[in-house]
Design an enzyme around this catalytic site. Sequence first.
Site, PDB file in Angstrom:
ATOM      1  N   HIS A  66     -36.243 -12.770 -14.887  1.00  9.98           N
ATOM      2  CA  HIS A  66     -36.273 -11.303 -14.850  1.00  9.98           C
ATOM      3  C   HIS A  66     -37.482 -10.771 -15.608  1.00  9.98           C
ATOM      4  CE1 HIS A  66     -34.966 -10.856 -19.056  1.00  9.98           C
ATOM      5  NE2 HIS A  66     -34.074 -11.819 -18.812  1.00  9.98           N
ATOM      6  N   GLU A 120     -28.082 -17.052 -18.195  1.00  7.46           N
ATOM      7  CA  GLU A 120     -28.730 -17.952 -19.155  1.00  7.46           C
ATOM      8  C   GLU A 120     -27.764 -18.407 -20.248  1.00  7.46           C
ATOM      9  OE1 GLU A 120     -32.768 -18.059 -21.867  1.00  7.46           O
ATOM     10  OE2 GLU A 120     -32.171 -16.209 -20.907  1.00  7.46           O
TER      11      GLU A 120
END
Length: 186
Positions: free
Chosen positions: A23, A135
């Site tokens: 991102h 994550e």
Amino acid sequence: MDSGAGPSLFPLHRCKTIHLVRHGQGIHNVDGEKSYKSYMNPEYFDAQLTPLGWQQVDNLRKHVRSSGLYKKIDLVITSPLLRTMQTAVGVFGGEGYTDRFDVVPLMVANAADSGRAAISSLDCPPLIALELCREHLGVHPCDKRRSISDYQFLFPAIDFSLIESDEDILWKANVRETKEEVAARD
């Protein structure tokens, strides 16, 4: 695998290529780079992209389109976190959304106060959100997602059907996933 010149077990025309995209810069990243403790700030709950993050998204979008890679993408899988969905729709979404009854936007205008125009779902690959595509889980508010019903309003054309719970039941306020647990989840 042996990279010799002999025949391959899997001809390239039968293989899929997977591209992983991180991102763009999130609001939590700015302070987090200065002090790791900043990730504990509740203001960073489900952190969104910064203006620099959106610029990174725009730059990647231009590259993906100019290189021709865009035409080869069959599916986009995203985490169900705001910054990752903003990145996914910004890079892989369709051009210039216009309000039509037969076309649902990938992202509504000004989603989460982004200041961005709506992004079209026309002529783009399908986008699917996967719960485990994150994550780390736990402790840091930036890693906790909103409810899926909130996201469905902000990102109407993303497929959330593989996420079983409306609320984030994986994120724990007092337990941070270990690296071993992350590896086992992958």
